[in-house]
Scaffold this motif. Structure first.
Motif, PDB file in Angstrom:
ATOM      1  N   LEU A 551      32.082  40.459  42.162  1.00 20.41           N
ATOM      2  CA  LEU A 551      31.211  41.613  42.373  1.00 20.41           C
ATOM      3  C   LEU A 551      30.050  41.644  41.390  1.00 20.41           C
ATOM      4  N   SER A 552      30.281  41.206  40.162  1.00 15.39           N
ATOM      5  CA  SER A 552      29.229  41.158  39.137  1.00 15.39           C
ATOM      6  C   SER A 552      29.660  40.126  38.104  1.00 15.39           C
ATOM      7  N   GLU A 553      28.920  40.042  37.012  1.00 19.68           N
ATOM      8  CA  GLU A 553      29.183  38.976  36.044  1.00 19.68           C
ATOM      9  C   GLU A 553      30.633  38.977  35.568  1.00 19.68           C
ATOM     10  N   ASN A 554      31.192  40.144  35.291  1.00 17.93           N
ATOM     11  CA  ASN A 554      32.559  40.231  34.774  1.00 17.93           C
ATOM     12  C   ASN A 554      33.403  41.222  35.578  1.00 17.93           C
ATOM     13  N   GLU A 555      33.217  41.230  36.886  1.00 15.42           N
ATOM     14  CA  GLU A 555      33.993  42.118  37.749  1.00 15.42           C
ATOM     15  C   GLU A 555      34.372  41.357  39.026  1.00 15.42           C
ATOM     16  N   TYR A 556      35.671  41.361  39.326  1.00 15.85           N
ATOM     17  CA  TYR A 556      36.190  40.583  40.440  1.00 15.85           C
ATOM     18  C   TYR A 556      37.135  41.439  41.278  1.00 15.85           C
ATOM     19  N   TYR A 557      37.095  41.167  42.568  1.00 12.76           N
ATOM     20  CA  TYR A 557      37.952  41.838  43.542  1.00 12.76           C
ATOM     21  C   TYR A 557      38.888  40.764  44.084  1.00 12.76           C
ATOM     22  N   LEU A 558      40.183  40.866  43.784  1.00  9.88           N
ATOM     23  CA  LEU A 558      41.165  39.863  44.154  1.00  9.88           C
ATOM     24  C   LEU A 558      42.014  40.364  45.320  1.00  9.88           C
ATOM     25  N   ILE A 559      42.117  39.547  46.358  1.00 14.58           N
ATOM     26  CA  ILE A 559      42.874  39.907  47.560  1.00 14.58           C
ATOM     27  C   ILE A 559      44.025  38.918  47.697  1.00 14.58           C
ATOM     28  N   SER A 560      45.222  39.452  47.893  1.00 13.48           N
ATOM     29  CA  SER A 560      46.390  38.584  48.056  1.00 13.48           C
ATOM     30  C   SER A 560      47.313  39.163  49.124  1.00 13.48           C
ATOM     31  N   ALA A 561      48.446  38.538  49.335  1.00 10.20           N
ATOM     32  CA  ALA A 561      49.332  38.877  50.452  1.00 10.20           C
ATOM     33  C   ALA A 561      49.861  40.306  50.337  1.00 10.20           C
ATOM     34  N   GLY A 562      49.907  40.992  51.482  1.00  8.47           N
ATOM     35  CA  GLY A 562      50.331  42.391  51.492  1.00  8.47           C
ATOM     36  C   GLY A 562      51.778  42.603  51.130  1.00  8.47           C
ATOM     37  N   ALA A 563      52.630  41.619  51.348  1.00  6.23           N
ATOM     38  CA  ALA A 563      54.054  41.789  51.071  1.00  6.23           C
ATOM     39  C   ALA A 563      54.381  41.723  49.594  1.00  6.23           C
ATOM     40  N   TRP A 564      53.402  41.325  48.757  1.00 14.29           N
ATOM     41  CA  TRP A 564      53.739  40.962  47.381  1.00 14.29           C
ATOM     42  C   TRP A 564      52.919  41.722  46.347  1.00 14.29           C
ATOM     43  N   SER A 565      52.642  42.996  46.586  1.00 15.35           N
ATOM     44  CA  SER A 565      51.758  43.742  45.686  1.00 15.35           C
ATOM     45  C   SER A 565      52.302  43.822  44.263  1.00 15.35           C
ATOM     46  N   ALA A 566      53.532  44.298  44.101  1.00 15.11           N
ATOM     47  CA  ALA A 566      54.102  44.424  42.758  1.00 15.11           C
ATOM     48  C   ALA A 566      54.360  43.053  42.142  1.00 15.11           C
ATOM     49  N   TYR A 567      54.753  42.118  42.962  1.00 15.32           N
ATOM     50  CA  TYR A 567      55.016  40.741  42.526  1.00 15.32           C
ATOM     51  C   TYR A 567      53.751  40.120  41.937  1.00 15.32           C
ATOM     52  N   ASP A 568      52.643  40.251  42.664  1.00 16.31           N
ATOM     53  CA  ASP A 568      51.376  39.701  42.182  1.00 16.31           C
ATOM     54  C   ASP A 568      50.847  40.487  40.986  1.00 16.31           C
ATOM     55  N   GLY A 569      50.895  41.816  41.083  1.00 14.27           N
ATOM     56  CA  GLY A 569      50.324  42.648  40.035  1.00 14.27           C
ATOM     57  C   GLY A 569      51.012  42.481  38.699  1.00 14.27           C
ATOM     58  N   ASP A 570      52.329  42.402  38.697  1.00 12.24           N
ATOM     59  CA  ASP A 570      53.066  42.260  37.445  1.00 12.24           C
ATOM     60  C   ASP A 570      52.731  40.936  36.768  1.00 12.24           C
ATOM     61  N   TYR A 571      52.667  39.880  37.529  1.00 16.41           N
ATOM     62  CA  TYR A 571      52.349  38.564  36.961  1.00 16.41           C
ATOM     63  C   TYR A 571      50.923  38.532  36.434  1.00 16.41           C
ATOM     64  N   LEU A 572      50.012  39.092  37.201  1.00 11.60           N
ATOM     65  CA  LEU A 572      48.612  39.136  36.794  1.00 11.60           C
ATOM     66  C   LEU A 572      48.448  39.889  35.471  1.00 11.60           C
ATOM     67  N   ARG A 573      49.065  41.070  35.382  1.00 14.30           N
ATOM     68  CA  ARG A 573      48.918  41.877  34.170  1.00 14.30           C
ATOM     69  C   ARG A 573      49.575  41.214  32.956  1.00 14.30           C
ATOM     70  N   LYS A 574      50.766  40.655  33.163  1.00 20.19           N
ATOM     71  CA  LYS A 574      51.444  40.022  32.030  1.00 20.19           C
ATOM     72  C   LYS A 574      50.670  38.816  31.516  1.00 20.19           C
ATOM     73  N   CYS A 575      50.127  38.014  32.427  1.00 25.33           N
ATOM     74  CA  CYS A 575      49.325  36.859  31.993  1.00 25.33           C
ATOM     75  C   CYS A 575      48.066  37.310  31.260  1.00 25.33           C
ATOM     76  N   ALA A 576      47.443  38.380  31.738  1.00 31.49           N
ATOM     77  CA  ALA A 576      46.238  38.890  31.072  1.00 31.49           C
ATOM     78  C   ALA A 576      46.569  39.427  29.686  1.00 31.49           C
ATOM     79  N   GLU A 577      47.664  40.150  29.564  1.00 29.09           N
ATOM     80  CA  GLU A 577      48.078  40.666  28.259  1.00 29.09           C
ATOM     81  C   GLU A 577      48.339  39.534  27.276  1.00 29.09           C
ATOM     82  N   ASP A 578      48.953  38.464  27.763  1.00 27.90           N
ATOM     83  CA  ASP A 578      49.278  37.340  26.895  1.00 27.90           C
ATOM     84  C   ASP A 578      48.033  36.649  26.350  1.00 27.90           C
ATOM     85  N   ARG A 579      46.928  36.685  27.102  1.00 27.20           N
ATOM     86  CA  ARG A 579      45.738  35.918  26.706  1.00 27.20           C
ATOM     87  C   ARG A 579      44.555  36.788  26.313  1.00 27.20           C
ATOM     88  N   MET A 580      44.778  38.104  26.159  1.00 33.37           N
ATOM     89  CA  MET A 580      43.663  38.984  25.848  1.00 33.37           C
ATOM     90  C   MET A 580      43.050  38.657  24.491  1.00 33.37           C
TER      91      MET A 580
END
Length: 828
Positions: A551-580
Motif C-alpha cells: 500500500l505504501s513504502e512501509n505498509e502492506y496488506y496480506l491476504i491468506s486462506a480463510g480457514a487459517w486466520s488465527a493460525y496465520d496471525g499467531d505465527y506472523l505476530r510471533k515471528c515479528a516479535e522475535d525480529r523487532m
C-alpha cells in the motif's frame, strides 16, 4: 522433587504419559504431574480400541505409529500392555457406506496401512455368529485390535521413568506465569478428604522452559489458567458389557477371537470381553459435560446410564449378533470423553504464548497417545514434525469460538462418529453464526452454504427446494450439475464469488519492509503492485501462502486462506516479535472482519466493472496500461470505495474487490444489476476449486503445507534465492523428495477424485492426490498431488485408485488451461 526442568507435562493419562516418554527419549529433562492417579481421567474407562486408520492423513500416521510403538513396550519395560491384535471389521449395510470404505481404502494405501475387502459370504464363513444377509460387505484391517488402557499407560509411564522422567501424583497446577525465558508453574499437593480430592496448603513452584498440558476432562480449567480458548469439552459416552454368551463361549473353544466389529450404519462398535460382548454406541442426544469445570467430587467416576438413549443401538447389536439376545447385562459405563468441534484433537502451540503446548480434546486418546507423543516431541525439539500437523493445530479455531459453540458442536461431532463422512459433508449445528452482510441475498438466490472458520460461504447455488443434505454422495452428488454450470460461466461469461472469509492482515511500521523481506520467499512488490509469496517454517517447508499488496513504502496488506486466520496471525505476530530488535517496530492488525471480498472473474468481468466505475474514462482505468495484471488500484464502484486487485484464483480475467464490510450489500446489488446484460452468474466454492486446478494453482491445506517445501510444490518462480529469508537454508538442504503435479484422469462416469486417492504405477503406490474434481475445460476428471520426482514430467502415465479400481491418468504441464495466461492478462 525437581523444581527446574526442560519440559513439564501436566496430565497423567495415556496422552500425557506418551508425551513424557517421547520427550525423555529425545533427551529432554522432563517431569510429569498428575492431580490424582495415573489413568484416573477418561483413560481408565476407555474401551481401548485401536482404530489404526481414519480419513485424516496426519491422524492416520499418529495412529499407525502408536500401534507399532505399543508392540515394543513389553520388551522395553517388562509390562504387558494387553495388546490384542484381533483386527477391525468395518461392516457396510449400504452402497454409500461401501463407497466410503473404497475412499478409505485408497487413503490407507497412501499411508501404508494394510487392509482388505470382504464379501458378506466371506464374513459369514469366518465369523458365523455375525448376521450378514443385509450387508453389502466390509473393510477389514487385520493389524487393528484393542489394548488395556491402564496397562499401556503404566507401561509408557515406566518407560518414561526409566529414561529419567520424574512423575508426581496428587499435584494440581493452579497457575502459569511466563518470565520471558521460562514458565513458573504454581502447584499444590492434593489430599483425599472423605473421598473428595481437594487442594492442600502445601504449595510450590516448578520452573520449566516448556509446558505441555494433556489435562483431558479438565481442559476448560486449563484454558482459564492460560487465558486461552480450548474447545475441548467432554461428551457422555456409554458402553455396556454383557454376561457370557454361550454361543460365543462355544465358538472360542476352537476359534480365535472376533475382530472389533463396527456396524457404522447402526452406529456402534462391539468386541469380545471375557466370553461376552462390549457394545459401544454413538447415539443421538449424548450431552456435553464439564463446560466450565470438573467438580472436585468427580474423580474416577461415572454418570448414570441412560439405556433409553441407546435402545436403538442395543437392538441393532442383537440383530447383528442374534446369539446376544438372551444374554444379560453384566456391567455398564457412562463416562466423559473429550471431543472438539471437528473431531480432531488439539495438538500444538497455544496462540499468543511462548513454549506452551497443548494436547487436548482426544476422543480416541488411547490410539493417539503414542503417536501424539512422538510427533509433538518433534515439533517441540526440532521445530516441526515430519508430517503436516496443521489439521490438529489448536490455532485452527479463532477467538470467535465460545464455550456454547464448542459444546454444541462437540455433541454433534459425537453423534457423527459413524454417520457417513462425505467429502462434501457440511454439518448443521450452530449455523449460521458468522455471516457476511450479503448472506441473506445469497440465500435468497439459492446459495447452499458451507462453513469455513465459522464463516458461511456459498458452496454452489441451486433452485429453491433443493435438499443439499440428501444430495451428498461419494460420487457426483446432486450439486454437481450446478457446479458445472457455474464453472462454465466463469470460463465463458462471468461469475461472482463471495470471498469475504479470506484472512487479511495489515502490516506496517518502520520495520515492516525489512521484516517481510526476511519473512517471505519472494521479493516484495513495488507500491501498487502485488505478489504471491510464502512464509516458511524453520524446517524450510510451507507455513503460509500470502498475496501481498504493497500500500505504501512501509505498509502492506496480506491476504491468506480463510480457514487459517488465527493460525496465520499467531505465527506472523510471533515471528515479528522475535525480529523487532533487528528490523524495527512492526504493527500488525487482523482486519479480516473489516473488509468484505467479492471475486469477479470471466471474459465479461471488465465490461461489468466498466458500468460501475466512476471515472472520466472507465476504459482507461480498467485497461492493462493503468491497471495491469498483478496490481492494485483504489477505485470507486458507484458509491463504494474499493481496493481492487487484478488477480483471479480461477485463472480468468478478473478482480478481487476488497470493500468496506458495511457497504457490502450495496456493492452486491450494483454488481448484480451491472451483470444482468453480461451473463453474470453467482458461483460457489466448489466450482472455484475445480477451476483453480485447471490452472494448477496450489491450495494451502491441500498442496501446500508443513510437509513440503515451495520448491517441491513447483513454486520456484515465487522463491527469490538471491535474498535471505527464514527457512531458506533448511529448504535447500531438504532437496526435492517429491513433486507437485497436475493430472487429467479418465475416470468413472459418475465420480470424481476427492483429493485423497493413491497414485499407482505398475502396481506400486508412487504418490497421492491432494486435490481432485472435474474439469469443464477438458470434460474429464482433474487432480493435483505429489509423486516421486522421477515421475513428475508431463506426459507420464499413472493410474488413480477410485472406487477400488485403477483409472488411467496423465501428468500435464502446469496450468493445462491457458498455459500462457493470455486470458487472465487480456486487455480491453
Amino acid at each position: 522433587m525437581k523444581t527446574h526442568v526442560k519440559a513439564l507435562v501436566v496430565g497423567g493419562g495415556a496422552v500425557g504419559c506418551g508425551i513424557a516418554y517421547h520427550l525423555a527419549k529425545a533427551g529432554w529433562d522432563t517431569m510429569l504431574v498428575e492431580r490424582d492417579e495415573l489413568t484416573s481421567g477418561s483413560t481408565w474407562h476407555a474401551a481401548g480400541l485401536l482404530p489404526l486408520f481414519n480419513m485424516s492423513y496426519a491422524t492416520t500416521h499418529i495412529h499407525k505409529y502408536s500401534v507399532d510403538f505399543y508392540k515394543t513396550l513389553e520388551a522395553e519395560t517388562g509390562l504387558n500392555a494387553g495388546f490384542a491384535v484381533v483386527g477391525n471389521l468395518r461392516m457396510a449395510q449400504t452402497q454409500g457406506r461401501m463407497d466410503e470404505y473404497m475412499l478409505y481404502s485408497s487413503v490407507a494405501e497412501t499411508a501404508g496401512v494394510h487392509h482388505e475387502f470382504l464379501t458378506p459370504a466371506q464374513i459369514r464363513d469366518r465369523w458365523p455368529l455375525v448376521r450378514t444377509e443385509d450387508l453389502k460387505g466390509a473393510l477389514f484391517h487385520p493389524q487393528d485390535g484393542y489394548i488395556n488402557p491402564a496397562d499401556v499407560t503404566q507401561a509408557m509411564a515406566k518407560g518414561a521413568r526409566q529414561r529419567g522422567v520424574q512423575i508426581e501424583r496428587k499435584v494440581q497446577v493452579n497457575g502459569y506465569r511466563w518470565t520471558g525465558s521460562e514458565w513458573v508453574v504454581t502447584c499444590c499437593r492434593m489430599v483425599d478428604r472423605g473421598g473428595n480430592l481437594v487442594p492442600s496448603d502445601d504449595t510450590f513452584e516448578i520452573c520449566a522452559e516448556h509446558v505441555v498440558t494433556a489435562t483431558g476432562n479438565h481442559a476448560q480449567r486449563t484454558a482459564r489458567l492460560l487465558g486461552a480458548k480450548i474447545p475441548a469439552i467432554p461428551v457422555e459416552h456409554q458402553f455396556i458389557v454383557t454376561e457370557p454368551d454361550p454361543a460365543l463361549v462355544e465358538w472360542r473353544k476352537t476359534n480365535p477371537e472376533h475382530p472389533v466389529l463396527r456396524d457404522a450404519d447402526a452406529k456402534w462398535y462391539v468386541r469380545e470381553e471375557r466370553g461376552g460382548w462390549i457394545l459401544g454406541p454413538y447415539e443421538c442426544g449424548a450431552p456435553a459435560r464439564f463446560l466450565y469445570d470438573v467438580p472436585e467430587t468427580f474423580r474416577a467416576d461415572l454418570f448414570p446410564l441412560d439405556l433409553d438413549r441407546i435402545e436403538i443401538e442395543y437392538l441393532s447389536m442383537i440383530h447383528r449378533l442374534p446369539s446376544s439376545e438372551t444374554v444379560g447385562l453384566k456391567d455398564d459405563f457412562n463416562g466423559p470423553i473429550c471431543y472438539t468441534p471437528d473431531g480432531n484433537p488439539l495438538v500444538g502451540p497455544v496462540p499468543g504464548l511462548r513454549n506452551m503446548w497443548i494436547a487436548e480434546g482426544f476422543s480416541f486418546g488411547i490410539t493417539a497417545a503414542g503417536g501424539t507423543g512422538h510427533y509433538l516431541a518433534q515439533m517441540m525439539i526440532e521445530g516441526e514434525a515430519e508430517i503436516d500437523m496443521a489439521s490438529l493445530d489448536p490455532r485452527r479455531y479463532g477467538d470467535w469460538m465460545t464455550t456454547e459453540y464448542a459444546a454444541r458442536k462437540n455433541e454433534e461431532c459425537y453423534e457423527h462418529v459413524f454417520i457417513l463422512h462425505h467429502p462434501d459433508e457440511e454439518r448443521e449445528a450452530c449455523r449460521p453464526l458468522r455471516t457476511s452482510p450479503a448472506y441473506d441475498r445469497q440465500a435468497a438466490a439459492g446459495a447452499q452454504f458451507g462453513q469455513v472458520n465459522g464463516w458461511e460461504r456459498p458452496n454452489y447455488y441451486a433452485p429453491f427446494g433443493f435438499d443439499d443434505h440428501h444430495s451428498r454422495s461419494f460420487r457426483r452428488g446432486g450439486w454437481w450439475s450446478y457446479a458445472v454450470e457455474e464453472a462454465k460461466a466463469i470460463r465463458e461469461t462471468a461469475g461472482l464469488i463471495d470471498a469475504t472469509a479470506f484472512t487479511k492482515h495489515l502490516v506496517r511500521g518502520p520495520g515492516a519492509t525489512a521484516f517481510l523481506d526476511w519473512f517471505t520467499t519472494n521479493r516484495l512488490p513495488a507500491m501498487g503492485r502485488i505478489n504471491l509469496t510464502y512464509a516458511l517454517t524453520p524446517a524450510g517447508t510451507t507455513r503460509t501462502e500470502y498475496t501481498t499488496v504493497r500500500l505504501s513504502e512501509n505498509e502492506y496488506y496480506l491476504i491468506s486462506a480463510g480457514a487459517w486466520s488465527a493460525y496465520d496471525g499467531d505465527y506472523l505476530r510471533k515471528c515479528a516479535e522475535d525480529r523487532m530488535s533487528d528490523f524495527g517496530y512492526i504493527d500488525i492488525h487482523d482486519v479480516t472482519t473489516q473488509w468484505g471480498v467479492f471475486a469477479l472473474a470471466g471474459p465479461n468481468s471488465r465490461a461489468i466493472l466498466r458500468e460501475l466505475v466512476k471515472d472520466a474514462d472507465p476504459d482507461t482505468v480498467l485497461g492493462n496500461k493503468r491497471f495491469p495484471w498483478l496490481s492494485m488500484r483504489s477505485i470507486e464502484l458507484g458509491m463504494c470505495p474499493v481496493r481492487a486487485i487484478r488477480v483471479a484464483y480461477t485463472g480468468e480475467l478478473g478482480w478481487e474487490l476488497h470493500h468496506p464490510i458495511e457497504m457490502q450489500t450495496y456493492l452486491w446489488d450494483r454488481l448484480i444489476e451491472a451483470g444482468e446484460d453480461h451473463g453474470l452468474r453467482l458461483v460457489g466454492a466448489r466450482a472455484q476449486n475445480w477451476l483453480r486446478q485447471e490452472k494448477s494453482y496450489r491450495a494451502f491445506g491441500s498442496e501446500l503445507g508443513r510437509d513440503a517445501t515451495p520448491l517441491e510444490a513447483g513454486l520456484d518462480r515465487f522463491v527469490d534465492l538471491g535474498k535471505a529469508f527464514q527457512g531458506k537454508a533448511a529448504m535447500l538442504a531438504t532437496g526435492i523428495r517429491s513433486r507437485c503435479v497436475t493430472l487429467l484422469i479418465d475416470g468413472p462416469a459418475d465420480a470424481d477424485a476427492w483429493g485423497k486417492e493413491a497414485l499407482v504405477l505398475n502396481g506400486e503406490t508412487v504418490g497421492r492426490l491432494t486435490s481432485g474434481g472435474y474439469s469443464v475445460a477438458f470434460e474429464k476428471q482433474i487432480g493435483m498431488g505429489y509423486v516421486r520426482p522421477d515421475l513428475a514430467a508431463p506426459g507420464t502415465r499413472l493410474q488413480v485408485r477410485m472406487l477400488r479400481q485403477l483409472w488411467d491418468a496423465v501428468i500435464t504441464e502446469d496450468s493445462p488451461h491457458d498455459p500462457a495466461n493470455a486470458r487472465i492478462r487480456a486487455d480491453g
